[in-house]
Design an enzyme around this catalytic site. Structure first.
Site, PDB file in Angstrom:
ATOM      1  N   CYS A 381       0.863  -1.296  -0.074  1.00  0.00           N
ATOM      2  CA  CYS A 381       0.059   0.048   0.028  1.00  0.00           C
ATOM      3  C   CYS A 381       0.862   1.255   0.036  1.00  0.00           C
ATOM      4  CB  CYS A 381      -1.090  -0.052   1.117  1.00  0.00           C
ATOM      5  SG  CYS A 381      -0.226   0.021   2.847  1.00  0.00           S
ATOM      6  N   HIS A 572      -4.852   6.079   7.727  1.00  0.00           N
ATOM      7  CA  HIS A 572      -3.366   6.461   8.122  1.00  0.00           C
ATOM      8  C   HIS A 572      -2.900   7.219   7.091  1.00  0.00           C
ATOM      9  CE1 HIS A 572      -3.817   2.898   5.585  1.00  0.00           C
ATOM     10  NE2 HIS A 572      -2.611   3.029   5.034  1.00  0.00           N
TER      11      HIS A 572
END
Length: 652
Positions: A381, A572
């Site tokens: 990611c 995040h």
């Protein structure tokens, strides 16, 4: 070849974006089409009073709906409002219908607002955020509406006049059927949205206002050519092709899902000729018989065609469908009968079709490699500390249960994807970046790291490849360690730089990572942006991050959403904002009433700032213990702070 694919992908994405603005508002077009078909002077039951609704809806309501939808997609933080007001300037400033202007001004205005908001975000005194946001959006909408009135309206009016003149020129010379030379191949390449919603759609609506119908709505949506090709397969295809073509034809004609016949064309690309000729014959007859629909059919099924046919045009509609079907079948039959036996199978063609789509699920690696050789699976990611860590934990468990102990599974940030990765798994919005980093791997893109059927499919494919071919490289020497009780296999967690985290590094009960005071119950928010800003505020006050990290979390949502489809979101930051992290920390929020998170409702939020490895063990707990909506609801509705802390920090 890569460059060509990139261009095609961009066109596909552009068409998909146009479609994403139009499709949510199809009901408005249908409502307007019904009003038009019934109440205008040429309608079924002419009514002067009800007909007064027709012009305001197409002139004002529909463009504003499109602009709002596009603006909201580009920037949910008031982008839709600014886009709608800006479009109003173009509507008032032109005699033409500003549908295309709405498709441009909606997302463009929202994008400008986002840039301005990002510039001052974090620099506004606490308590004044709403005031500043409202006035900034208001003044931008004011300025853009004037700009649209003065500059955009005349430009768009001139462009639409040119396009309309071009279509009229083709119609007058009976050349409109020639557009199928471009439209039919475009459909197979999934470029139809750019043509249909960007060109044919707005011009067709203008024709409806003048003549009560438009044949332009019937060019791309015609189910006849595909049906004719499927009929040809039923007659001249192989046994398995005949059986599948029968079921596909029902979906094609009555469901309007044209993708169902694309693999049959890809099996023998010459069949595109049948689709082109069938489409041309249909449009030629529609011209001769003055056929047309009152609005764009969605989906493009025979049922939609009939429902949107105005009074006096049923015969052209039915004949156009029938003729395009018969002509396509007649042209396709000799192509199939003369086809060589070494053509593609239906499965191969279906796979090609899936790999052609912009939002593909698998991007195959070079054919000289084999899944039987798989030794390293990488989850990636943007930052390598949230979604990928959870996905890796889930797949590790599945890999072990499948007995594939020689396969290493770990998570990293996209920039750290190793060159020797055999399989790379990413969120579908990040797959293109992952391919650029390592184009030799077998890429799998998923929509949801927590509940991805692609995991089971990948394992099945690897096992099948090994059973059929056998691994062609030596077995990995290192085996997975057994748990201390020698009964369960240990869940191995890797850091973002690829280092394996051993038990002495799993600080699962380190209060500096998750403090009980940072578990907040029964919260209430109006938007995901509010949630993320609150998570950032708590992290900053706890000494985990600098303020810039909040901006990174907001940016991360725009690039790839962090919700998992089970009522859980794990916001995040991006890889670029890792420098804003002072130390690892987590924040947990429960939201019993839920908050809209794109297309999902989220009730449990776990915010992450990870500079080291401590938080990954907690994420492993989340992946293995909170893996469905029922568990999320139970935690939100019934668990105390102490219970939630225990769930997240106890050993897996």
């Amino acid at each position: 070849m890569t460059e060509k694919k990139s261009v095609r992908s961009r066109v596909q994405n552009f068409g998909s974006f146009l479609s994403s603005m139009v499709m949510p508002n199809i009901a408005a077009f249908i409502a307007w089409g019904v009003l038009t078909a019934l109440f205008i002077p040429k309608g079924w039951i002419p009514n002067e009073k009800f007909a007064n609704l027709v012009d305001p809806i197409i002139i004002y309501a529909i463009p504003i709906l499109i602009a709002y939808t596009g603006g909201n997609i580009a920037n949910p933080r008031m982008g839709g409002v600014v886009g709608a007001i800006a479009t109003m300037g173009a509507i008032v400033g032109s005699e033409q219908k500003m549908l295309v202007a709405a498709m441009i001004l909606g997302p463009l205005s929202a994008w400008l607002l986002k840039k301005i908001q990002d510039a001052y975000d974090g620099h506004v005194k606490s308590g004044f955020e709403m005031l500043v946001n409202n006035f900034v959006a208001g003044f931008l909408a004011f300025g853009l509406s004037l700009f649209a009135y003065v500059a955009i309206a005349p430009v768009m009016e001139g462009l639409l006049n040119i396009l309309s003149t071009g279509v009229d020129w083709l119609v007058q010379r009976h050349l409109l059927p020639l557009v199928h030379i471009f439209v039919e191949p475009a459909k197979i390449l999934f470029l139809n949205n750019a043509i249909n919603h960007g060109i044919l759609f707005p011009i067709g609506l203008d024709q409806v206002e003048k003549a009560g119908k438009s044949m332009l709505f019937m060019i791309e949506s015609n189910p006849g050519p595909g049906f004719g090709i499927l009929l040809a397969y039923m007659i001249a295809g192989k046994k398995n092709e005949k059986a599948s073509a029968l079921g596909a034809s029902v979906i094609q004609v009555f469901g309007g899902i044209h993708e169902i016949y694309f693999p049959y064309v890809l099996m023998n690309p010459k069949l595109i000729i049948a689709a082109i000729v069938g489409g041309m014959s249909s449009t030629f007859l529609l011209q001769m018989m003055s056929g047309g629909l009152v609005s764009s059919p969605s989906p493009g099924s025979l049922i939609s065609w009939i429902l949107l046919t105005p009074r006096g045009s049923y015969l052209p509609t039915i004949i156009a469908f029938a003729v395009s079907t018969v002509v396509s079948m007649i042209v396709a039959l000799p192509i199939l009968r003369n086809a060589k036996n070494n053509g593609k199978s239906l499965d191969e063609a279906t796979s090609d079709m899936k790999n052609t789509k912009a939002n593909k699920t698998l991007a195959k690696r070079p054919t000289n490699t084999n899944l039987a050789d798989t030794k390293k699976i990488i989850f990636a990611c943007d930052a390598g500390m949230g979604s990928s860590a959870m996905g890796a934990s889930i797949l590790k468990k599945k890999v072990k249960e499948a007995g594939l102990d020689d396969i290493e599974v770990r998570n990293v940030a996209i920039p750290q994807i190793p060159d020797d990765a055999d399989v790379v798994i990413t969120h579908q919005d990040l797959t293109e970046r992952a391919i650029q980093k390592n184009n030799a791997a077998y890429h799998v893109s998923v929509k949801n790291f927590m509940q991805a059927p692609e995991y089971d499919q990948l394992i099945a494919d690897i096992k099948d490849a090994r059973e059929n071919n056998g691994p062609t490289s030596p077995q990995k020497e290192e085996t997975i360690n057994q748990a201390s009780n020698n009964e369960e296999i240990e869940t191995v967690v890797y850091s973002s730089d690829g280092e394996k985290i051993t038990e002495d590094k799993k600080e699962t009960n380190d209060s500096s990572v998750l403090k009980k005071e940072n578990i907040l119950l029964n919260q209430k928010f109006d938007s995901k942006e509010e949630v993320i800003k609150e998570v950032g505020r708590i992290m900053e006050s706890s000494g985990y991050v600098d303020h810039e990290y909040t901006n990174g979390m907001l940016q991360r949502e725009n690039e790839a959403p962090t919700h998992f489809g089970i009522g859980l979101a794990i916001p995040h930051g991006t890889n670029k904002t890792k420098s804003a992290i002072k130390k690892s920390g987590l924040v947990v929020l429960t939201i019993p009433e839920g908050v809209k998170w794109d297309d999902e409702i989220v009730k449990l939020v776990i915010g992450i700032a990870g500079v080291g490895d401590e938080h990954l063990a907690i994420l492993s707990n989340v992946a293995t213990k909170i893996d469905n909506e029922e568990i999320v609801n139970d935690i939100v509705e019934n668990k105390s702070k102490d219970e939630i802390y225990e769930i997240l920090t106890s050993e897996v």
